[in-house]
Every structure is written in structure tokens, then in C-alpha cells.
Scaffold this active site. Structure first.
Site, mmCIF file in Angstrom:
data_model
loop_
_atom_site.group_PDB
_atom_site.id
_atom_site.type_symbol
_atom_site.label_atom_id
_atom_site.label_comp_id
_atom_site.label_asym_id
_atom_site.label_seq_id
_atom_site.Cartn_x
_atom_site.Cartn_y
_atom_site.Cartn_z
ATOM 1 N N GLU A 163 23.559 -22.093 -35.665
ATOM 2 C CA GLU A 163 23.096 -20.779 -35.197
ATOM 3 C C GLU A 163 22.254 -20.088 -36.270
ATOM 4 O O GLU A 163 22.609 -19.010 -36.743
ATOM 5 C CB GLU A 163 24.315 -19.897 -34.882
ATOM 6 C CG GLU A 163 25.263 -20.477 -33.861
ATOM 7 C CD GLU A 163 26.566 -19.686 -33.754
ATOM 8 O OE1 GLU A 163 26.893 -18.910 -34.674
ATOM 9 O OE2 GLU A 163 27.251 -19.855 -32.741
ATOM 10 N N TYR A 165 22.048 -2.868 -47.843
ATOM 11 C CA TYR A 165 22.594 -3.968 -48.655
ATOM 12 C C TYR A 165 22.004 -4.002 -50.064
ATOM 13 O O TYR A 165 22.227 -4.975 -50.791
ATOM 14 C CB TYR A 165 22.286 -5.333 -48.023
ATOM 15 C CG TYR A 165 22.497 -5.430 -46.541
ATOM 16 C CD1 TYR A 165 23.780 -5.371 -45.990
ATOM 17 C CD2 TYR A 165 21.422 -5.605 -45.682
ATOM 18 C CE1 TYR A 165 23.959 -5.482 -44.623
ATOM 19 C CE2 TYR A 165 21.601 -5.716 -44.318
ATOM 20 C CZ TYR A 165 22.873 -5.649 -43.792
ATOM 21 O OH TYR A 165 23.051 -5.765 -42.449
ATOM 22 N N ARG A 169 18.150 -15.949 -39.816
ATOM 23 C CA ARG A 169 17.268 -15.556 -40.919
ATOM 24 C C ARG A 169 16.318 -16.679 -41.355
ATOM 25 O O ARG A 169 15.152 -16.440 -41.626
ATOM 26 C CB ARG A 169 18.141 -15.140 -42.098
ATOM 27 C CG ARG A 169 17.401 -14.511 -43.236
ATOM 28 C CD ARG A 169 18.318 -14.340 -44.449
ATOM 29 N NE ARG A 169 19.634 -13.863 -44.150
ATOM 30 C CZ ARG A 169 20.008 -12.581 -44.210
ATOM 31 N NH1 ARG A 169 19.148 -11.667 -44.560
ATOM 32 N NH2 ARG A 169 21.253 -12.250 -43.923
ATOM 33 N N TYR A 207 16.248 -9.293 -39.202
ATOM 34 C CA TYR A 207 17.042 -8.081 -39.419
ATOM 35 C C TYR A 207 16.142 -6.920 -39.865
ATOM 36 O O TYR A 207 16.520 -6.112 -40.705
ATOM 37 C CB TYR A 207 18.174 -8.340 -40.423
ATOM 38 C CG TYR A 207 19.032 -9.516 -40.008
ATOM 39 C CD1 TYR A 207 19.842 -9.431 -38.883
ATOM 40 C CD2 TYR A 207 18.997 -10.727 -40.701
ATOM 41 C CE1 TYR A 207 20.599 -10.509 -38.462
ATOM 42 C CE2 TYR A 207 19.760 -11.817 -40.285
ATOM 43 C CZ TYR A 207 20.553 -11.707 -39.164
ATOM 44 O OH TYR A 207 21.299 -12.773 -38.746
ATOM 45 N N CYS A 237 14.645 12.045 -44.968
ATOM 46 C CA CYS A 237 15.366 12.997 -45.831
ATOM 47 C C CYS A 237 16.697 12.417 -46.301
ATOM 48 O O CYS A 237 17.768 12.918 -45.943
ATOM 49 C CB CYS A 237 15.617 14.272 -45.062
ATOM 50 S SG CYS A 237 14.119 14.876 -44.342
ATOM 51 N N GLU A 238 16.645 11.331 -47.027
ATOM 52 C CA GLU A 238 17.853 10.725 -47.601
ATOM 53 C C GLU A 238 17.448 10.022 -48.896
ATOM 54 O O GLU A 238 16.425 9.336 -48.919
ATOM 55 C CB GLU A 238 18.428 9.641 -46.681
ATOM 56 C CG GLU A 238 18.829 10.122 -45.324
ATOM 57 C CD GLU A 238 20.223 9.654 -44.918
ATOM 58 O OE1 GLU A 238 20.977 9.164 -45.771
ATOM 59 O OE2 GLU A 238 20.508 9.800 -43.729
HETATM 60 N N1 LLP Z 1 26.194 -16.805 -36.070
HETATM 61 C C1 LLP Z 1 27.011 -15.759 -36.192
HETATM 62 C C2 LLP Z 1 28.340 -15.840 -35.562
HETATM 63 C C3 LLP Z 1 26.633 -14.631 -36.939
HETATM 64 O O1 LLP Z 1 27.479 -13.618 -37.076
HETATM 65 C C4 LLP Z 1 25.355 -14.602 -37.556
HETATM 66 C C5 LLP Z 1 24.919 -13.436 -38.335
HETATM 67 C C6 LLP Z 1 24.496 -15.704 -37.382
HETATM 68 C C7 LLP Z 1 24.957 -16.804 -36.635
HETATM 69 C C8 LLP Z 1 23.138 -15.760 -37.980
HETATM 70 O O2 LLP Z 1 23.177 -15.720 -39.355
HETATM 71 P P1 LLP Z 1 21.872 -16.027 -40.227
HETATM 72 O O3 LLP Z 1 21.511 -17.465 -40.019
HETATM 73 O O4 LLP Z 1 20.776 -15.132 -39.763
HETATM 74 O O5 LLP Z 1 22.277 -15.719 -41.599
HETATM 75 N N2 LLP Z 1 21.923 -7.702 -41.045
HETATM 76 C C9 LLP Z 1 22.278 -8.594 -42.141
HETATM 77 C C10 LLP Z 1 22.719 -9.941 -41.645
HETATM 78 C C11 LLP Z 1 23.872 -9.891 -40.689
HETATM 79 C C12 LLP Z 1 24.266 -11.250 -40.175
HETATM 80 C C13 LLP Z 1 25.243 -11.145 -39.065
HETATM 81 N N3 LLP Z 1 25.625 -12.392 -38.472
HETATM 82 C C14 LLP Z 1 21.091 -8.676 -43.085
HETATM 83 O O6 LLP Z 1 20.097 -8.014 -42.851
HETATM 84 O O7 LLP Z 1 21.163 -9.375 -44.089
#
Ligand code: LLP
Length: 427
Positions: free
Chosen positions: A273, A316, A276, A384, A355-356
Site C-alpha cells: 500500500e 511534523y 508517499r 500529503y 496568523c499562527e
Molecule cells: N497503509 C496504511 C494502513 C496507512 O495507514 C498508510 C499511511 C499507508 C498505507 C501509506 O503510507 P505511505 O506509503 O504513504 O507512507 N500525513 C503524514 C503521513 C501519514 C501516513 C498515514 N498512513 C505525512 O505527511 O507524513
């Protein structure tokens, strides 16, 4: 080919000038490269080719319909965490049969929607959720395919907000609990357990956590099968890190090499899955400098993009490379090494109009002196980014452009002020 590169002093996305896009469509502006999206999808398909993987692109990383359509057309499946994301996949012509439904809080209507659509499987995160899926499926006279989301209890060594695979996390089931629940599934005729799912976190830059997780997964699958469950899928989740600063993340092939031996031992089909790693470096956010100002010893570049457009630095403290779209004479393209001093630059805080104090993209960042009107590119903003945008401070959200070779098209128009108040009624 690098999707975003400088030709002379000008930044290009594939064959299209970023400055011209900004001129035509205004700023803040998200720009995505189709070649980069497809290139990373293909790199994953190739890295896991020997096991015929199902790449379920994680829609939460970038859910623009144009992006989903490109990926679906190139063979991607999808990972969704809400009825809304499933709706998007279907709108974009994606295949629900290649879609997994994850998430800790699926509602009954969402479960029914997913069964109706025919998703490949549900990733189940709790006992109570399992009961809901069984009840809804039974009411529809259907058998729902499921995978338990198991927490392998490994430390992914990532930001605390994006670590998920530890025992104390709100996600998934610890191994003992998963085994207990698996016993009960045998008595639920409206469920069939065809897979096992793990997702240990996001922006993971080393392969060891995956290797450790797989070792536990192999053992667990054997135990689930011994109970009589027809486990055919090993879903390894997402989390594969990307280069925000430089080459900090391992290439996808190295992750594959850590995962494949264990996976092959199970004889399962592999689903992953990734979010990013597909979308992150396929997008940039372009902004314009509104003002520069000095306060004490600090220099501020106030730009027209803000935390409402890209919240990652505020949420983050994440690092994004930032560099002028038109490079001033004598300066290089974005530096490969941000720790080194760069001649002709000085430290700037890049901030937005909100304004933060948390509204910043970078602190003390080496940038050349820039005048009002200069364009800035914030790199690695394809994942994201836009979909975590809000309208805070009543700021319309940015437009999104998808570039394919020499062609660019608007895949989301800029929001208008009327759009922002359209849902508000009862005056
Ligand atoms: N599968 C599940 C169950 C997940 O919770 C996530 C991400 C992914 C796949 C995809 O993950 P990736 O391959 O994109 O790392 N907003 C945060 C990242 C939150 C990720 C949440 N879950 C950021 O901007 O770094």
C-alpha cells in the site's frame, strides 16, 4: 528522467516551464508530473515482479481524480480508508476488485458500500469492527473477504505521528489478540479470512523494520492456516520512505529484497500500500514571495502559500527543499546538501500569511535574497500536500496541474470565495 529539473535558470516539470504555469494559473499552485507518478509505480512493479504484486496505491497520499486515473490506467490497485476514498477510486475508473479497505473506524454504511462495490478485502483493526463487518455482510447475504491487521510490534524509527506498528498503537491487533480473534472468525459464515495485513508506519527509511515484521508475519500466517483459514494474501502495507533532503531513503528495490524471501516462503500473493513513494516526489508546490522583512536578526520571506496549503512542516516539522523557480545568476540548482554553506545565500524563515507562529515552511533556510514577486518551489509536496489542505483563514485552496510531457492540464481548479461559503445556509 528527473521529472522536475532546471533548464538553464528555469525550473521545468517534464517539458513545461513552472514559471509559465504559475503565470497562467496563479499561486499557490500544485504541479504533478505524470511521468514521475507512473515511473515510481513501475519501479515498484519491477522490484516485486517475481511475485506478481498487487500495488494498492494509498489514496490518502494524493487523491486527486487525475492522479488516481493515471495510476489506475497503469495497473494500480488502491488502498482506501473511507467511503469517500472508495467513491473517488470508482469515479476515477479504478477497480474495486483491486482495492483494499483499511482504517480503524469503518462505519456500517461504509462497510455496506465497500461490500456492494466488491472490494478485494477489508483490513480489520479490532474485534468490534470484525463483528460489524460480519453483521453487515450477513444482512446483505454476502461473504466479506477480510485480512486481520496485525501489529508486529517493531519500531519503524520514524516520526512519532507516523509510527503505527508498535504494540501500544491505536492501529491493528497485537499478535496474541489476532490469534484469539482468528478463532472466532471460523464461526462467522459471512466472513472469509483470505489475508494478513501489516502496516508499520510511514516515511520509513531503513529496511530492517520490514525484515523484522515479515519474519513475524511468516510465522503468524502458518498459525492462521493451521486453524483452517485460507490465507492467500500477505499485505505488507505502505511506509516506504522518500528523499526529502537528499538520498536518505533506500531505493524500493532494497525494501523488496528485505520483504521477498519471507513472502515467498508463505506462498502468498503480495499486496503493498505505497502512498508517499509514488506521489511524494511527483509533486511540487509553487508560491510567490509577497514580502520580505527583518525582525531582530531574523529574515522572513513571506509567501502566498501557507500552512493551510501544506501542513507538513507545521505538523511534523518536516523538511521540504525550497528553491527559486528562476535561479538568480551565480547560484546552483537546488543544493544536494542542505547542511553545507551555499555561497550567495543567507538564512531565511519561509513563512505564510496565516496568523499562527506555526505557519512556516522552513526555518533558517539557505536561500538567495529574493524580491517581491519571485516564485519559490517547495519540493516533494506531491504526497500529503493538497489533500491535507484546509481553508483556514478563509483561504481558497490551490489549483492542481497535471503535466504529461509538453502538455499541462488543470486537474482541480482554484477554489473561489463563493465555493468557500457555498455550504453555509440559514442566513
Ligand atoms: N497503509 C496504511 C494502513 C496507512 O495507514 C498508510 C499511511 C499507508 C498505507 C501509506 O503510507 P505511505 O506509503 O504513504 O507512507 N500525513 C503524514 C503521513 C501519514 C501516513 C498515514 N498512513 C505525512 O505527511 O507524513
Amino acid at each position: 528522467m528527473e521529472a522536475f529539473q532546471y533548464r538553464g535558470d528555469q525550473l521545468y516539470c517534464e517539458g513545461v516551464s513552472v514559471a509559465e504555469l504559475a503565470e497562467k494559473h496563479g499561486t499557490p499552485l500544485y504541479i504533478y508530473s505524470q511521468a514521475a507518478l507512473v515511473g515510481s509505480l513501475k519501479a515498484l512493479q519491477d522490484a516485486y515482479a517475481e511475485v506478481d504484486p498487487l500495488i494498492c496505491y494509498s489514496v490518502k497520499a494524493n487523491s486527486n481524480l487525475g492522479v488516481l486515473k493515471v495510476l489506475g490506467d497503469h495497473g494500480s490497485g488502491f488502498d482506501v480508508v473511507s467511503g469517500g476514498e472508495l467513491f473517488r477510486v470508482q469515479k476515477a475508473g479504478g477497480d474495486p476488485g483491486k482495492t483494499v479497505f483499511a482504517g480503524v473506524g469503518k462505519s456500517d454504511p461504509e462497510i455496506a458500500q465497500a461490500i456492494e462495490a466488491g472490494v478485494l478485502m477489508f483490513n480489520v483493526e479490532s474485534e468490534a469492527e470484525l463483528e460489524s463487518i460480519a453483521r453487515v455482510a450477513s444482512g446483505m447475504n454476502r461473504v466479506a473477504p477480510i485480512a486481520l491487521r496485525v501489529n508486529p510490534d517493531v519500531d519503524p524509527k520514524t516520526h512519532r505521528y507516523t509510527a503505527t506498528g508498535q504494540k501500544e498503537s491505536k492501529f491493528g491487533l497485537d499478535i496474541e489478540r489476532a490469534l484469539r480473534i482468528a478463532e472466532t472468525v471460523k464461526d462467522l459464515p459471512s466472513l472469509t479470512m483470505i489475508g494478513m495485513h501489516m502496516h508499520i508506519g510511514s516515511q520509513i527509511t531503513t529496511v530492517e523494520p520490514y525484515a523484522k515484521a515479515v519474519a513475524k508475519g511468516v510465522d503468524l500466517i502458518a498459525r492462521l492456516r493451521a486453524m483452517g483459514h485460507p490465507i492467500a494474501w500477505y499485505n505488507m502495507g505502505g511506509g516506504y520512505g522518500i528523499a526529502y533532503r537528499g538520498p536518505e531513503a533506500k531505493p524500493v528495490k532494497e525494501f523488496a529484497d528485505a520483504i521477498l524471501p519471507g513472502l515467498k516462503a508463505t506462498g502468498c500473493r503480495l499486496a503493498i500500500e505505497p502512498g508517499r513513494v509514488i506521489a511524494g516526489n511527483a509533486g511540487i508546490l509553487v508560491s510567490r514571495v509577497l514580502y520580505t522583512k527583518q525582525s531582530g536578526d531574523k529574515r522572513f520571506l513571506i509567501q502566498d502559500a501557507a500552512m493551510n496549503d501544506l501542513i507538513r512542516p507545521a505538523l511534523y516539522e518536516s523538511f521540504h527543499r525550497i528553491w527559486p523557480v528562476t535561479v538568480p545568476p551565480g547560484l546552483p540548482a537546488p543544493p544536494a546538501d542542505y547542511e553545507a554553506a551555499i555561497d550567495g545565500t543567507e538564512p531565511w524563515d519561509v513563512v505564510g500569511p496565516i496568523c499562527e507562529s506555526g505557519d512556516f515552511f522552513a526555518k533558517d533556510r539557505a536561500l538567495p535574497p529574493l524580491d517581491k514577486g519571485a516564485l519559490l518551489a517547495t519540493l516533494s509536496a506531491g504526497a500529503y500536500g493538497m489533500l491535507m489542505a484546509s481553508t483556514y483563514n478563509t483561504r481558497p485552496r490551490a489549483a492542481e496541474i497535471l503535466v504529461d510531457g509538453d502538455a499541462a492540464r488543470v486537474v482541480r481548479r482554484r477554489e473561489t470565495l463563493d465555493d468557500l461559503v457555498a455550504q453555509e445556509i440559514g442566513l
